[in-house]
Structure formats: C-alpha cells, structure tokens
Design an enzyme around this catalytic site. Structure first.
Site, short mmCIF file in Angstrom:
data_model
loop_
_atom_site.label_atom_id
_atom_site.label_comp_id
_atom_site.label_asym_id
_atom_site.label_seq_id
_atom_site.Cartn_x
_atom_site.Cartn_y
_atom_site.Cartn_z
N PRO A 77 0.79 -1.23 0.00
CG PRO A 77 -0.16 -1.16 2.10
CD PRO A 77 0.49 -2.09 1.13
CG ASN A 78 -0.31 4.38 1.18
OD1 ASN A 78 -1.26 4.89 0.61
ND2 ASN A 78 -0.41 3.90 2.41
NE ARG B 54 -0.32 13.05 -2.13
CZ ARG B 54 -0.69 13.15 -3.41
NH1 ARG B 54 0.20 13.39 -4.33
NH2 ARG B 54 -1.96 12.99 -3.76
CE1 TYR C 199 9.02 5.33 2.81
CE2 TYR C 199 7.39 7.07 2.99
CZ TYR C 199 7.95 5.91 3.46
OH TYR C 199 7.44 5.30 4.59
CG ASN D 69 8.47 -2.21 0.00
OD1 ASN D 69 7.97 -2.31 1.14
ND2 ASN D 69 9.06 -1.12 -0.42
CB ALA E 136 1.67 -0.03 6.28
CG HIS F 228 5.55 -2.57 10.05
ND1 HIS F 228 6.87 -2.97 10.13
CD2 HIS F 228 5.53 -1.55 9.13
CE1 HIS F 228 7.61 -2.22 9.31
NE2 HIS F 228 6.81 -1.35 8.70
CG ASP G 290 -0.79 -17.35 8.28
OD1 ASP G 290 0.26 -17.51 8.94
OD2 ASP G 290 -1.91 -17.19 8.80
CD GLU H 238 10.85 -7.78 5.81
OE1 GLU H 238 11.07 -8.86 6.38
OE2 GLU H 238 10.57 -6.73 6.42
CG HIS I 9 11.36 -2.60 4.26
ND1 HIS I 9 10.00 -2.51 4.17
CD2 HIS I 9 11.64 -3.74 4.93
CE1 HIS I 9 9.46 -3.56 4.78
NE2 HIS I 9 10.43 -4.32 5.25
CG LEU I 10 11.69 2.21 -1.17
CD1 LEU I 10 10.37 2.96 -1.27
CD2 LEU I 10 12.55 2.47 -2.38
CB SER I 11 12.92 3.90 4.85
OG SER I 11 11.88 3.05 5.30
NE ARG J 157 10.68 5.60 8.35
CZ ARG J 157 9.68 5.52 7.48
NH1 ARG J 157 9.69 4.56 6.56
NH2 ARG J 157 8.68 6.37 7.52
NE ARG K 188 7.59 3.93 9.73
CZ ARG K 188 6.45 4.09 9.04
NH1 ARG K 188 6.01 3.13 8.27
NH2 ARG K 188 5.78 5.22 9.10
O1 CA2 Z 1 10.73 1.72 3.50
C1 CA2 Z 1 9.87 1.04 2.95
O2 CA2 Z 1 10.00 0.57 1.82
C2 CA2 Z 1 8.54 0.79 3.67
O3 CA2 Z 1 8.09 -0.51 3.32
C3 CA2 Z 1 7.59 1.85 3.15
C4 CA2 Z 1 6.23 1.80 3.84
C5 CA2 Z 1 6.38 1.80 5.36
O4 CA2 Z 1 5.11 1.63 5.97
C6 CA2 Z 1 7.32 0.71 5.83
O5 CA2 Z 1 7.45 0.81 7.24
C7 CA2 Z 1 8.67 0.85 5.18
C8 CA2 Z 1 5.38 3.00 3.43
C9 CA2 Z 1 5.15 3.12 1.96
C10 CA2 Z 1 4.41 4.39 1.72
O6 CA2 Z 1 4.96 5.02 0.59
C11 CA2 Z 1 4.70 6.33 0.41
C12 CA2 Z 1 5.28 6.92 -0.67
C13 CA2 Z 1 5.09 8.26 -0.90
C14 CA2 Z 1 4.29 9.01 -0.05
C15 CA2 Z 1 3.70 8.41 1.04
C16 CA2 Z 1 3.90 7.06 1.27
#
Ligand code: CA2
Length: 146
Positions: free
Chosen positions: A9-10, A17, A22, A73, A76, A79, A86, A97, A99-101, A106, A110
């Site tokens: 998601p997102n 954004r 990110y 990836n 959210a 977590h 499953d 797995e 993640h970008l960040s 953080r 997370r």
């Molecule tokens: O660091 C990552 O790749 C995450 O999976 C990104 C998730 C976050 O919930 C994880 O803890 C770490 C959030 C992705 C949301 O992406 C956005 C991108 C632009 C603007 C807002 C959200």
C-alpha cells in the site's frame, strides 16, 4: 528464471508525496531500473503494486509454479499482516523482504516485521537500490535452491 516483485500500500505514491522520506523516484522509475538489471542476468520480471492486502495474498498464492523468487515490499503490511506471512509460508516460494527506508532506524512500530521469519532475508535502507540488490540476491537464492 522469473522474479515476482510485489509492492504494498501507498507505494504507488512514490516520487509524488513525502520526497524527504521516500525520495523523488517513482515506482515506474524503480521498475525500469529493475528490468534493466534483470536483463543483464537474463531474468524475467513481473512487477506489481496493490493497496489491498487480499490482492497481495492472492498474488502470492498464484506465484507457485509461476515464478522462482518473490521480492516483497509489503509496506505497512510488513508490520501488521499475519495473512501475508501465512501466504508466504503456505506457498513455499523463496521470498526476500525489501524496504526503501531503514525500518530499524525509524519509529519503533516499524522495527517489527511479521513476515521476516518466513523470508529468506531482508534488504532495508538503500532506497531504490534495495530493489536492485534484491535482483542479485534473488539470482543467488535461486542458484542455491537447485
Ligand atoms: O521503507 C519502505 O520501503 C517501507 O516498506 C515503506 C512503507 C512503510 O510503511 C514501511 O514501514 C517501510 C510506506 C510506503 C508508503 O509510501 C509512500 C510513498 C510516498 C508518499 C507516502 C507514502
């Protein structure tokens, strides 16, 4: 060899954004980089994004016999989602797995990944390069599982 990249998601908002968190690279840009690197390895890529937990679960279920490695990836859902955990566990396709960040640098919530125990490993904190590193890791995982 085929790698299935799944994005949660997102992640469709990437580059549009919160660039301070990110970056300015879009998911389409990342997909292009992944495809470029995969071509060098002669690997096929299926690259998808969904905001729906159930759709991600369905794609994981359908991956059996259709791809060699999943790169996930889960955003959210990393977590929160016992359902994704499953599905990974049930299907048995090696999953990485990513993640970008750096999730461990953080907020505390997370730091916990519900999917980590059923994944082969985790790549976190390298921005778009996490995806590129995952192509290389997938090739190694696939070679080692033969
Ligand atoms: O660091 C990552 O790749 C995450 O999976 C990104 C998730 C976050 O919930 C994880 O803890 C770490 C959030 C992705 C949301 O992406 C956005 C991108 C632009 C603007 C807002 C959200």
């Amino acid at each position: 060899m085929k790698i299935l990249f799944l994005n949660g998601p997102n992640l469709n908002l990437l580059g549009t954004r919160e660039p301070e968190v990110y970056g300015r690279t879009t998911l389409k840009d990342i997909e292009a980089k992944v495809r470029e690197r995969a071509t060098k390895f002669g690997v096929e890529i299926d690259f998808r994004q969904s905001n729906l937990e159930g759709e991600l679960v369905a794609w994981i279920q359908q991956s059996k016999g259709n791809c060699n490695v999943i790169v996930l990836n889960a955003a959210a859902y990393t977590h929160t989602s016992i359902a994704l955990r499953d599905a990974i566990s049930a299907v048995g396709v090696p999953t990485i797995e990513i993640h970008l960040s750096n999730v461990h640098a953080r907020e505390e919530f997370r730091h916990k990944s519900l999917i980590a125990p059923v994944c082969r490993g985790q790549i976190s904190g390298f921005g778009a390069d996490s995806y590129i590193l995952a192509v290389e890791a997938s090739v190694n995982v696939n070679l080692n599982s033969k």
